[in-house]
Design an enzyme around this catalytic site. Structure first.
Site, PDB file in Angstrom:
ATOM      1  N   TYR A 349       0.774  -1.211   0.013  1.00 46.17           N
ATOM      2  CA  TYR A 349      -0.040   0.029  -0.069  1.00 46.17           C
ATOM      3  C   TYR A 349       0.794   1.303  -0.045  1.00 46.17           C
ATOM      4  O   TYR A 349       1.883   1.286   0.461  1.00 46.17           O
ATOM      5  CB  TYR A 349      -0.760  -0.254   1.364  1.00 46.17           C
ATOM      6  CG  TYR A 349      -2.068   0.999   1.211  1.00 46.17           C
ATOM      7  CD1 TYR A 349      -2.979   0.573   0.279  1.00 46.17           C
ATOM      8  CD2 TYR A 349      -2.475   2.079   2.299  1.00 46.17           C
ATOM      9  CE1 TYR A 349      -4.140   1.401   0.125  1.00 46.17           C
ATOM     10  CE2 TYR A 349      -3.287   2.559   2.205  1.00 46.17           C
ATOM     11  CZ  TYR A 349      -4.373   2.471   1.036  1.00 46.17           C
ATOM     12  OH  TYR A 349      -5.645   3.366   0.993  1.00 46.17           O
ATOM     13  N   GLU A 384      -6.524   6.110   6.284  1.00 45.59           N
ATOM     14  CA  GLU A 384      -6.503   5.004   5.645  1.00 45.59           C
ATOM     15  C   GLU A 384      -5.179   4.420   6.290  1.00 45.59           C
ATOM     16  O   GLU A 384      -5.018   2.940   5.960  1.00 45.59           O
ATOM     17  CB  GLU A 384      -6.545   5.083   4.054  1.00 45.59           C
ATOM     18  CG  GLU A 384      -5.521   6.066   3.598  1.00 45.59           C
ATOM     19  CD  GLU A 384      -5.677   6.602   2.229  1.00 45.59           C
ATOM     20  OE1 GLU A 384      -5.165   5.874   1.149  1.00 45.59           O
ATOM     21  OE2 GLU A 384      -6.214   7.415   2.058  1.00 45.59           O
TER      22      GLU A 384
END
Length: 498
Positions: A349, A384
Protein backbone atom coordinates in the site's frame (compact mmCIF):
# COMPACT_ATOMS: atom_id res chain seq x y z
CA UNK A 1 1.86 -3.80 19.34
CA UNK A 2 -0.19 -0.61 19.13
CA UNK A 3 -2.04 0.71 22.15
CA UNK A 4 -5.21 2.74 22.24
CA UNK A 5 -5.15 5.64 24.65
CA UNK A 6 -7.10 8.58 26.04
CA UNK A 7 -5.52 11.33 28.17
CA UNK A 8 -7.38 14.10 29.94
CA UNK A 9 -6.61 16.43 32.91
CA UNK A 10 -7.63 14.83 36.17
CA UNK A 11 -8.76 18.23 37.47
CA UNK A 12 -11.68 18.12 35.00
CA UNK A 13 -15.07 17.02 36.32
CA UNK A 14 -16.88 14.68 36.05
CA UNK A 15 -13.79 12.94 34.68
CA UNK A 16 -13.93 9.67 36.60
CA UNK A 17 -17.51 9.11 35.53
CA UNK A 18 -16.58 9.97 31.93
CA UNK A 19 -13.90 7.32 31.80
CA UNK A 20 -16.00 4.69 33.55
CA UNK A 21 -17.17 3.07 30.26
CA UNK A 22 -13.53 2.43 29.38
CA UNK A 23 -12.49 1.05 32.79
CA UNK A 24 -13.22 -2.59 31.97
CA UNK A 25 -11.48 -2.34 28.59
CA UNK A 26 -8.08 -1.12 29.77
CA UNK A 27 -6.12 0.43 32.59
CA UNK A 28 -6.32 3.99 33.96
CA UNK A 29 -3.12 5.61 35.27
CA UNK A 30 -2.69 8.88 37.21
CA UNK A 31 0.34 10.72 35.84
CA UNK A 32 1.40 14.29 36.73
CA UNK A 33 -2.08 15.77 36.85
CA UNK A 34 -3.47 13.71 33.98
CA UNK A 35 -5.51 10.56 33.74
CA UNK A 36 -4.32 8.18 31.04
CA UNK A 37 -6.41 5.27 29.82
CA UNK A 38 -4.45 2.57 28.00
CA UNK A 39 -5.47 -0.58 26.20
CA UNK A 40 -3.03 -3.05 24.71
CA UNK A 41 -4.11 -4.86 21.55
CA UNK A 42 -1.39 -7.46 22.00
CA UNK A 43 0.80 -9.28 24.49
CA UNK A 44 2.86 -6.25 25.57
CA UNK A 45 2.47 -5.26 29.22
CA UNK A 46 1.95 -1.60 30.07
CA UNK A 47 5.06 -1.58 32.26
CA UNK A 48 7.15 -2.36 29.16
CA UNK A 49 6.21 0.93 27.48
CA UNK A 50 6.87 3.25 30.46
CA UNK A 51 10.14 4.98 31.29
CA UNK A 52 10.47 7.30 34.31
CA UNK A 53 13.40 9.71 34.50
CA UNK A 54 13.96 13.16 36.04
CA UNK A 55 10.36 13.56 37.27
CA UNK A 56 9.02 12.72 33.81
CA UNK A 57 7.09 9.66 32.71
CA UNK A 58 7.50 8.71 29.06
CA UNK A 59 4.96 6.39 27.44
CA UNK A 60 5.49 4.80 24.02
CA UNK A 61 2.36 4.08 22.01
CA UNK A 62 3.02 1.90 18.97
CA UNK A 63 5.90 -0.11 17.56
CA UNK A 64 8.83 1.45 15.66
CA UNK A 65 10.07 -1.09 13.12
CA UNK A 66 13.74 -0.07 13.06
CA UNK A 67 14.33 -0.02 16.81
CA UNK A 68 17.59 -2.01 16.62
CA UNK A 69 19.04 0.50 14.16
CA UNK A 70 18.00 3.26 16.55
CA UNK A 71 19.54 1.37 19.47
CA UNK A 72 22.85 1.27 17.62
CA UNK A 73 22.70 5.03 17.09
CA UNK A 74 21.80 5.62 20.74
CA UNK A 75 24.90 3.73 21.90
CA UNK A 76 26.95 6.63 20.52
CA UNK A 77 25.51 8.63 23.41
CA UNK A 78 25.50 6.01 26.15
CA UNK A 79 26.19 2.29 26.57
CA UNK A 80 22.97 2.19 28.58
CA UNK A 81 21.16 1.99 25.23
CA UNK A 82 22.34 -1.61 24.79
CA UNK A 83 19.73 -2.85 27.24
CA UNK A 84 17.27 0.05 27.11
CA UNK A 85 13.59 -0.36 26.32
CA UNK A 86 12.22 1.09 23.08
CA UNK A 87 10.80 4.16 24.81
CA UNK A 88 14.09 4.75 26.67
CA UNK A 89 15.99 4.60 23.37
CA UNK A 90 13.84 7.41 21.97
CA UNK A 91 14.44 9.47 25.12
CA UNK A 92 18.21 8.96 24.77
CA UNK A 93 18.18 9.93 21.11
CA UNK A 94 16.24 13.15 21.69
CA UNK A 95 18.50 14.21 24.55
CA UNK A 96 21.68 13.45 22.57
CA UNK A 97 20.77 14.60 19.06
CA UNK A 98 17.70 16.83 19.36
CA UNK A 99 14.15 16.47 18.10
CA UNK A 100 15.09 16.12 14.42
CA UNK A 101 16.44 12.62 15.12
CA UNK A 102 12.82 11.46 15.42
CA UNK A 103 12.55 11.67 11.63
CA UNK A 104 14.68 8.50 11.52
CA UNK A 105 12.06 6.49 13.41
CA UNK A 106 10.05 4.22 11.12
CA UNK A 107 6.64 2.71 11.77
CA UNK A 108 3.66 3.82 13.86
CA UNK A 109 4.41 5.48 17.19
CA UNK A 110 3.37 8.20 19.61
CA UNK A 111 5.36 9.29 22.66
CA UNK A 112 3.53 10.86 25.60
CA UNK A 113 5.70 12.63 28.19
CA UNK A 114 4.06 13.65 31.47
CA UNK A 115 6.14 16.31 33.23
CA UNK A 116 6.00 18.55 36.30
CA UNK A 117 3.11 20.98 36.88
CA UNK A 118 0.71 19.14 34.60
CA UNK A 119 2.64 19.53 31.37
CA UNK A 120 2.06 16.88 28.71
CA UNK A 121 4.10 16.60 25.51
CA UNK A 122 2.85 14.52 22.58
CA UNK A 123 5.14 13.39 19.75
CA UNK A 124 3.51 11.98 16.60
CA UNK A 125 5.22 9.84 13.97
CA UNK A 126 6.46 11.48 10.78
CA UNK A 127 3.82 9.95 8.50
CA UNK A 128 0.69 9.90 10.66
CA UNK A 129 0.53 6.11 10.92
CA UNK A 130 -0.51 6.43 14.58
CA UNK A 131 -3.23 9.13 14.65
CA UNK A 132 -3.65 11.43 17.63
CA UNK A 133 -6.59 13.78 18.12
CA UNK A 134 -7.51 16.63 20.44
CA UNK A 135 -11.14 17.32 21.34
CA UNK A 136 -12.55 20.17 23.41
CA UNK A 137 -15.76 18.88 24.91
CA UNK A 138 -16.66 18.81 28.59
CA UNK A 139 -12.91 18.77 29.09
CA UNK A 140 -9.76 18.56 26.98
CA UNK A 141 -9.31 15.12 25.46
CA UNK A 142 -6.20 13.75 23.74
CA UNK A 143 -6.85 10.38 22.16
CA UNK A 144 -5.69 7.93 19.54
CA UNK A 145 -9.28 6.87 18.79
CA UNK A 146 -12.22 9.25 18.67
CA UNK A 147 -14.68 6.43 19.32
CA UNK A 148 -13.29 6.02 22.84
CA UNK A 149 -14.27 9.60 23.65
CA UNK A 150 -17.71 8.93 22.21
CA UNK A 151 -18.10 6.08 24.69
CA UNK A 152 -17.59 8.50 27.58
CA UNK A 153 -20.86 10.32 27.03
CA UNK A 154 -23.10 11.94 24.41
CA UNK A 155 -22.57 15.39 22.93
CA UNK A 156 -18.76 15.51 22.99
CA UNK A 157 -18.51 16.06 19.23
CA UNK A 158 -19.80 18.93 17.11
CA UNK A 159 -19.98 17.34 13.69
CA UNK A 160 -19.70 19.46 10.56
CA UNK A 161 -22.56 19.63 8.07
CA UNK A 162 -22.52 16.94 5.41
CA UNK A 163 -22.29 19.40 2.52
CA UNK A 164 -19.15 20.95 4.04
CA UNK A 165 -17.48 17.55 4.25
CA UNK A 166 -18.40 16.43 0.74
CA UNK A 167 -17.72 19.80 -0.94
CA UNK A 168 -14.01 19.14 -1.65
CA UNK A 169 -10.99 17.25 -0.37
CA UNK A 170 -8.47 20.08 -0.19
CA UNK A 171 -8.00 19.76 3.56
CA UNK A 172 -5.17 20.57 5.96
CA UNK A 173 -3.59 17.49 7.50
CA UNK A 174 -5.06 18.43 10.88
CA UNK A 175 -8.60 18.16 9.47
CA UNK A 176 -11.43 16.27 11.13
CA UNK A 177 -15.11 16.71 10.23
CA UNK A 178 -15.68 17.80 13.85
CA UNK A 179 -15.53 21.51 14.56
CA UNK A 180 -14.30 21.12 18.16
CA UNK A 181 -11.58 18.60 17.28
CA UNK A 182 -8.47 18.29 15.18
CA UNK A 183 -5.83 15.77 14.29
CA UNK A 184 -2.32 16.51 15.56
CA UNK A 185 -0.16 16.87 12.48
CA UNK A 186 2.28 14.07 11.58
CA UNK A 187 5.84 14.84 12.62
CA UNK A 188 4.73 17.12 15.46
CA UNK A 189 5.78 17.84 19.02
CA UNK A 190 2.88 19.39 20.94
CA UNK A 191 2.99 20.54 24.54
CA UNK A 192 -0.15 20.93 26.64
CA UNK A 193 -0.12 22.96 29.86
CA UNK A 194 -2.50 25.17 31.85
CA UNK A 195 -2.45 28.85 32.77
CA UNK A 196 -3.30 30.36 36.18
CA UNK A 197 -7.03 30.12 35.48
CA UNK A 198 -6.85 26.50 34.38
CA UNK A 199 -7.24 27.17 30.66
CA UNK A 200 -5.19 24.94 28.37
CA UNK A 201 -2.17 26.31 26.53
CA UNK A 202 -0.99 24.41 23.44
CA UNK A 203 2.31 24.88 21.61
CA UNK A 204 3.20 22.78 18.57
CA UNK A 205 6.26 22.52 16.34
CA UNK A 206 7.31 20.22 13.50
CA UNK A 207 10.44 18.09 13.74
CA UNK A 208 10.05 17.09 10.07
CA UNK A 209 7.96 18.50 7.23
CA UNK A 210 7.44 16.71 3.92
CA UNK A 211 6.68 18.84 0.89
CA UNK A 212 6.88 18.80 -2.88
CA UNK A 213 10.59 18.77 -3.74
CA UNK A 214 12.62 20.05 -6.67
CA UNK A 215 12.96 17.08 -9.08
CA UNK A 216 16.32 15.36 -8.86
CA UNK A 217 17.48 14.16 -12.26
CA UNK A 218 19.99 11.52 -11.26
CA UNK A 219 21.15 8.72 -13.55
CA UNK A 220 18.56 5.99 -14.06
CA UNK A 221 20.92 3.28 -12.80
CA UNK A 222 21.45 5.28 -9.59
CA UNK A 223 17.70 5.68 -9.19
CA UNK A 224 17.12 1.95 -9.66
CA UNK A 225 19.84 1.14 -7.13
CA UNK A 226 18.42 3.60 -4.57
CA UNK A 227 14.87 2.29 -5.07
CA UNK A 228 15.98 -1.31 -4.60
CA UNK A 229 18.17 -0.51 -1.60
CA UNK A 230 15.60 1.62 0.26
CA UNK A 231 12.69 -0.76 -0.33
CA UNK A 232 14.76 -3.84 0.56
CA UNK A 233 15.89 -2.25 3.83
CA UNK A 234 12.34 -1.26 4.72
CA UNK A 235 11.06 -4.79 4.10
CA UNK A 236 13.90 -6.33 6.12
CA UNK A 237 12.92 -4.15 9.07
CA UNK A 238 9.37 -5.52 9.12
CA UNK A 239 10.14 -9.11 8.04
CA UNK A 240 13.12 -9.88 10.28
CA UNK A 241 11.03 -10.79 13.32
CA UNK A 242 9.90 -13.94 15.08
CA UNK A 243 6.27 -13.32 14.17
CA UNK A 244 4.72 -14.84 11.08
CA UNK A 245 4.45 -12.66 7.94
CA UNK A 246 1.33 -12.56 5.78
CA UNK A 247 1.03 -10.50 2.59
CA UNK A 248 -2.17 -9.59 0.71
CA UNK A 249 -1.07 -10.39 -2.86
CA UNK A 250 -3.08 -9.18 -5.85
CA UNK A 251 -0.49 -10.01 -8.49
CA UNK A 252 -0.03 -6.32 -9.21
CA UNK A 253 3.44 -4.82 -9.22
CA UNK A 254 3.40 -3.32 -5.70
CA UNK A 255 2.27 -6.32 -3.65
CA UNK A 256 4.36 -8.61 -5.87
CA UNK A 257 7.53 -6.58 -5.27
CA UNK A 258 6.96 -6.64 -1.52
CA UNK A 259 6.37 -10.41 -1.67
CA UNK A 260 9.50 -11.08 -3.73
CA UNK A 261 11.75 -9.03 -1.43
CA UNK A 262 10.19 -10.46 1.74
CA UNK A 263 10.76 -13.97 0.36
CA UNK A 264 14.46 -13.13 0.13
CA UNK A 265 14.44 -12.48 3.89
CA UNK A 266 12.68 -15.66 4.95
CA UNK A 267 11.20 -18.83 3.47
CA UNK A 268 7.95 -19.00 5.42
CA UNK A 269 5.99 -16.12 3.85
CA UNK A 270 2.24 -16.65 3.52
CA UNK A 271 0.34 -14.83 0.75
CA UNK A 272 -3.39 -14.26 0.34
CA UNK A 273 -5.26 -13.20 -2.78
CA UNK A 274 -8.57 -11.47 -2.07
CA UNK A 275 -11.49 -11.82 -4.48
CA UNK A 276 -15.26 -11.61 -4.53
CA UNK A 277 -18.02 -13.62 -6.15
CA UNK A 278 -17.98 -10.99 -8.91
CA UNK A 279 -14.29 -10.93 -9.89
CA UNK A 280 -10.77 -11.68 -8.71
CA UNK A 281 -7.09 -11.53 -9.66
CA UNK A 282 -6.23 -15.03 -8.49
CA UNK A 283 -4.40 -16.03 -11.69
CA UNK A 284 -1.83 -13.23 -11.34
CA UNK A 285 -1.35 -13.77 -7.61
CA UNK A 286 -0.75 -17.49 -8.17
CA UNK A 287 1.88 -16.68 -10.80
CA UNK A 288 3.81 -14.57 -8.29
CA UNK A 289 3.38 -17.01 -5.41
CA UNK A 290 4.69 -19.86 -7.55
CA UNK A 291 7.64 -17.76 -8.73
CA UNK A 292 8.82 -16.75 -5.25
CA UNK A 293 7.57 -19.94 -3.51
CA UNK A 294 5.19 -18.66 -0.87
CA UNK A 295 2.46 -20.62 0.91
CA UNK A 296 -0.46 -19.16 -1.03
CA UNK A 297 -4.22 -19.04 -0.43
CA UNK A 298 -7.09 -17.61 -2.49
CA UNK A 299 -9.91 -16.07 -0.43
CA UNK A 300 -13.33 -15.32 -1.90
CA UNK A 301 -15.71 -13.04 0.02
CA UNK A 302 -19.41 -12.50 -0.56
CA UNK A 303 -21.08 -9.11 -0.81
CA UNK A 304 -22.12 -9.15 2.85
CA UNK A 305 -18.54 -9.75 3.99
CA UNK A 306 -17.25 -6.93 1.79
CA UNK A 307 -19.86 -4.52 3.15
CA UNK A 308 -18.99 -5.56 6.69
CA UNK A 309 -15.37 -4.84 5.82
CA UNK A 310 -16.28 -1.33 4.63
CA UNK A 311 -18.24 -0.66 7.82
CA UNK A 312 -15.39 -1.96 9.97
CA UNK A 313 -12.95 0.28 8.10
CA UNK A 314 -15.15 3.26 8.96
CA UNK A 315 -15.47 2.15 12.57
CA UNK A 316 -11.98 0.95 13.47
CA UNK A 317 -9.86 3.22 11.27
CA UNK A 318 -12.31 6.10 11.77
CA UNK A 319 -12.63 6.85 8.06
CA UNK A 320 -15.18 9.37 6.79
CA UNK A 321 -14.04 9.39 3.14
CA UNK A 322 -15.88 7.05 0.76
CA UNK A 323 -12.94 6.07 -1.43
CA UNK A 324 -10.71 5.26 1.55
CA UNK A 325 -13.39 3.12 3.20
CA UNK A 326 -13.92 1.24 -0.05
CA UNK A 327 -10.21 0.54 -0.55
CA UNK A 328 -9.82 -0.70 3.03
CA UNK A 329 -12.86 -3.01 2.89
CA UNK A 330 -11.06 -6.04 1.46
CA UNK A 331 -8.17 -5.66 3.90
CA UNK A 332 -10.60 -5.76 6.83
CA UNK A 333 -12.04 -8.95 5.33
CA UNK A 334 -8.54 -10.43 5.30
CA UNK A 335 -7.88 -9.43 8.93
CA UNK A 336 -11.18 -10.96 10.00
CA UNK A 337 -10.58 -14.22 8.13
CA UNK A 338 -7.14 -14.64 9.75
CA UNK A 339 -8.22 -13.72 13.27
CA UNK A 340 -6.42 -15.76 15.89
CA UNK A 341 -3.36 -16.51 13.77
CA UNK A 342 -1.41 -13.41 14.89
CA UNK A 343 1.76 -12.03 13.39
CA UNK A 344 2.40 -9.19 10.96
CA UNK A 345 0.62 -8.26 7.77
CA UNK A 346 2.82 -6.51 5.20
CA UNK A 347 1.32 -4.68 2.22
CA UNK A 348 2.32 -2.84 -0.94
CA UNK A 349 0.00 0.00 0.00
CA UNK A 350 1.15 3.54 -0.78
CA UNK A 351 3.43 2.69 -3.69
CA UNK A 352 1.07 4.17 -6.28
CA UNK A 353 1.26 7.58 -4.65
CA UNK A 354 5.06 7.59 -4.54
CA UNK A 355 5.90 6.12 -7.94
CA UNK A 356 2.99 7.23 -10.12
CA UNK A 357 0.51 4.36 -10.18
CA UNK A 358 -2.40 6.79 -9.84
CA UNK A 359 -1.28 8.75 -12.91
CA UNK A 360 -2.35 8.14 -16.48
CA UNK A 361 0.21 7.14 -19.11
CA UNK A 362 1.18 10.23 -21.01
CA UNK A 363 0.54 12.60 -18.10
CA UNK A 364 2.52 15.82 -18.41
CA UNK A 365 5.78 15.11 -16.51
CA UNK A 366 5.92 18.63 -15.11
CA UNK A 367 2.56 18.09 -13.37
CA UNK A 368 3.12 14.50 -12.22
CA UNK A 369 4.91 15.12 -8.92
CA UNK A 370 2.47 17.87 -7.94
CA UNK A 371 -0.47 15.49 -8.43
CA UNK A 372 1.27 12.73 -6.50
CA UNK A 373 2.06 15.08 -3.62
CA UNK A 374 -1.58 16.20 -3.54
CA UNK A 375 -2.68 12.59 -3.10
CA UNK A 376 0.08 11.79 -0.60
CA UNK A 377 -0.98 14.79 1.47
CA UNK A 378 -4.59 13.60 1.32
CA UNK A 379 -3.68 10.37 3.15
CA UNK A 380 -2.61 12.43 6.16
CA UNK A 381 -6.25 13.10 7.08
CA UNK A 382 -8.20 10.18 5.56
CA UNK A 383 -7.19 7.63 8.22
CA UNK A 384 -6.45 4.95 5.64
CA UNK A 385 -3.03 4.15 7.12
CA UNK A 386 -4.39 3.74 10.65
CA UNK A 387 -3.47 0.54 12.50
CA UNK A 388 -6.65 -0.05 14.45
CA UNK A 389 -8.53 -2.28 12.01
CA UNK A 390 -5.64 -4.73 11.95
CA UNK A 391 -5.14 -4.40 15.71
CA UNK A 392 -8.76 -5.37 16.34
CA UNK A 393 -8.04 -8.78 14.82
CA UNK A 394 -4.68 -9.27 16.52
CA UNK A 395 -2.28 -8.06 13.82
CA UNK A 396 0.32 -5.43 13.25
CA UNK A 397 0.06 -4.05 9.71
CA UNK A 398 3.08 -2.51 8.01
CA UNK A 399 3.45 -0.68 4.69
CA UNK A 400 7.14 -0.81 3.64
CA UNK A 401 6.72 1.83 0.94
CA UNK A 402 5.51 4.29 3.59
CA UNK A 403 8.74 5.20 5.39
CA UNK A 404 10.33 8.65 5.74
CA UNK A 405 13.44 7.68 3.80
CA UNK A 406 11.65 6.03 0.88
CA UNK A 407 9.06 8.78 0.75
CA UNK A 408 11.72 11.50 0.79
CA UNK A 409 13.53 9.83 -2.10
CA UNK A 410 10.38 9.27 -4.17
CA UNK A 411 9.09 12.83 -3.66
CA UNK A 412 12.28 14.21 -5.19
CA UNK A 413 12.59 11.67 -8.02
CA UNK A 414 12.23 13.23 -11.47
CA UNK A 415 8.68 12.65 -12.78
CA UNK A 416 9.87 11.23 -16.12
CA UNK A 417 11.16 8.25 -14.10
CA UNK A 418 7.61 7.60 -12.90
CA UNK A 419 5.42 8.18 -15.97
CA UNK A 420 6.06 7.87 -19.71
CA UNK A 421 3.96 8.05 -22.86
CA UNK A 422 2.65 4.52 -22.42
CA UNK A 423 3.51 3.46 -18.86
CA UNK A 424 3.26 4.39 -15.17
CA UNK A 425 5.50 3.35 -12.25
CA UNK A 426 8.37 3.20 -14.71
CA UNK A 427 11.14 3.19 -12.09
CA UNK A 428 9.58 0.39 -10.05
CA UNK A 429 9.14 -1.72 -13.16
CA UNK A 430 12.73 -1.14 -14.27
CA UNK A 431 13.95 -1.97 -10.76
CA UNK A 432 11.98 -5.24 -10.70
CA UNK A 433 13.21 -6.19 -14.19
CA UNK A 434 16.86 -5.32 -13.54
CA UNK A 435 16.95 -7.45 -10.39
CA UNK A 436 14.94 -10.31 -11.94
CA UNK A 437 12.49 -10.22 -9.05
CA UNK A 438 9.29 -11.14 -10.90
CA UNK A 439 8.01 -12.73 -14.11
CA UNK A 440 7.93 -10.29 -17.03
CA UNK A 441 4.14 -10.45 -17.35
CA UNK A 442 3.85 -9.19 -13.75
CA UNK A 443 6.51 -6.50 -14.13
CA UNK A 444 4.65 -4.92 -17.06
CA UNK A 445 1.08 -5.73 -15.99
CA UNK A 446 -1.43 -2.88 -16.30
CA UNK A 447 -2.27 -1.09 -13.05
CA UNK A 448 -5.63 -2.03 -11.44
CA UNK A 449 -6.81 -0.63 -8.13
CA UNK A 450 -7.26 -3.03 -5.21
CA UNK A 451 -10.94 -2.03 -5.02
CA UNK A 452 -11.41 -2.51 -8.77
CA UNK A 453 -9.77 -5.89 -9.41
CA UNK A 454 -12.18 -7.59 -7.00
CA UNK A 455 -15.17 -5.33 -7.82
CA UNK A 456 -15.39 -3.95 -4.30
CA UNK A 457 -16.16 -0.54 -5.83
CA UNK A 458 -19.24 -1.95 -7.57
CA UNK A 459 -20.43 -3.90 -4.52
CA UNK A 460 -20.19 -0.81 -2.30
CA UNK A 461 -21.95 1.32 -4.93
CA UNK A 462 -24.76 -1.22 -5.36
CA UNK A 463 -25.36 -1.27 -1.60
CA UNK A 464 -25.75 2.51 -1.54
CA UNK A 465 -27.70 2.59 -4.80
CA UNK A 466 -25.34 4.79 -6.83
CA UNK A 467 -22.95 4.45 -9.77
CA UNK A 468 -19.50 2.96 -8.98
CA UNK A 469 -17.78 6.27 -9.69
CA UNK A 470 -20.07 8.42 -7.52
CA UNK A 471 -17.64 9.06 -4.67
CA UNK A 472 -19.56 12.08 -3.41
CA UNK A 473 -22.47 9.75 -2.59
CA UNK A 474 -20.10 7.18 -1.12
CA UNK A 475 -18.61 9.85 1.15
CA UNK A 476 -22.09 10.96 2.27
CA UNK A 477 -22.89 7.37 3.25
CA UNK A 478 -19.49 6.91 4.93
CA UNK A 479 -19.74 10.16 6.86
CA UNK A 480 -23.22 9.27 8.16
CA UNK A 481 -21.86 5.96 9.46
CA UNK A 482 -18.82 7.73 10.90
CA UNK A 483 -21.01 10.13 12.92
CA UNK A 484 -23.07 7.26 14.33
CA UNK A 485 -20.04 5.13 15.15
CA UNK A 486 -18.01 7.89 16.82
CA UNK A 487 -21.03 8.89 18.94
CA UNK A 488 -21.49 5.28 20.13
CA UNK A 489 -24.96 5.28 18.57
CA UNK A 490 -24.15 2.34 16.32
CA UNK A 491 -21.42 -0.23 15.64
CA UNK A 492 -20.73 -2.69 12.81
CA UNK A 493 -21.78 -6.30 13.31
CA UNK A 494 -18.30 -7.33 14.45
CA UNK A 495 -17.68 -4.23 16.52
CA UNK A 496 -18.80 -5.44 19.93
CA UNK A 497 -15.24 -5.67 21.26
CA UNK A 498 -14.02 -2.13 20.58
Amino acid sequence: MTFSFVATPNAARPLTASLAPLQSRGEILELSGWQLWLKSWGRTRITEILHVENSRTHVLIGAPTNIEELRSLATLATAEALSASSVHILVILREAFGDAVLSLVEGPFTVLTFGPRGKLTVVTDALGLQPVHTVRGRCLWISSELKNIGLCGPGEFKFMLEEDVVAHDNRPDSFLPISNAERIRPGSICSFSFDGRGHSVVNCSQYVTFRLAIPQRIKREQARLATYSLLSASIRNVADVKDSISIPLSGGLDSSLVTALAAQCRADIKTFAIGTEVSNEFEFAQTVAHHVRTAHHDLTFGDDAILQGAHEAIFYNEIFDGLSAEIQASLLCLYRSLEGTGGRIVTGYGSDLLFGGVLRPGSAPNDANAELWRQIYRTRWTGEFSQFGANRYGFEVHHPFWTPRLMGFALSLAPEMKVSVDEVKVMLRECAAENALLPEEIVWRRKIGIHEGSSVNSIFASHIGVAPGDYAAKTRYTYAKFRAYMSAEDAPDAGDNV
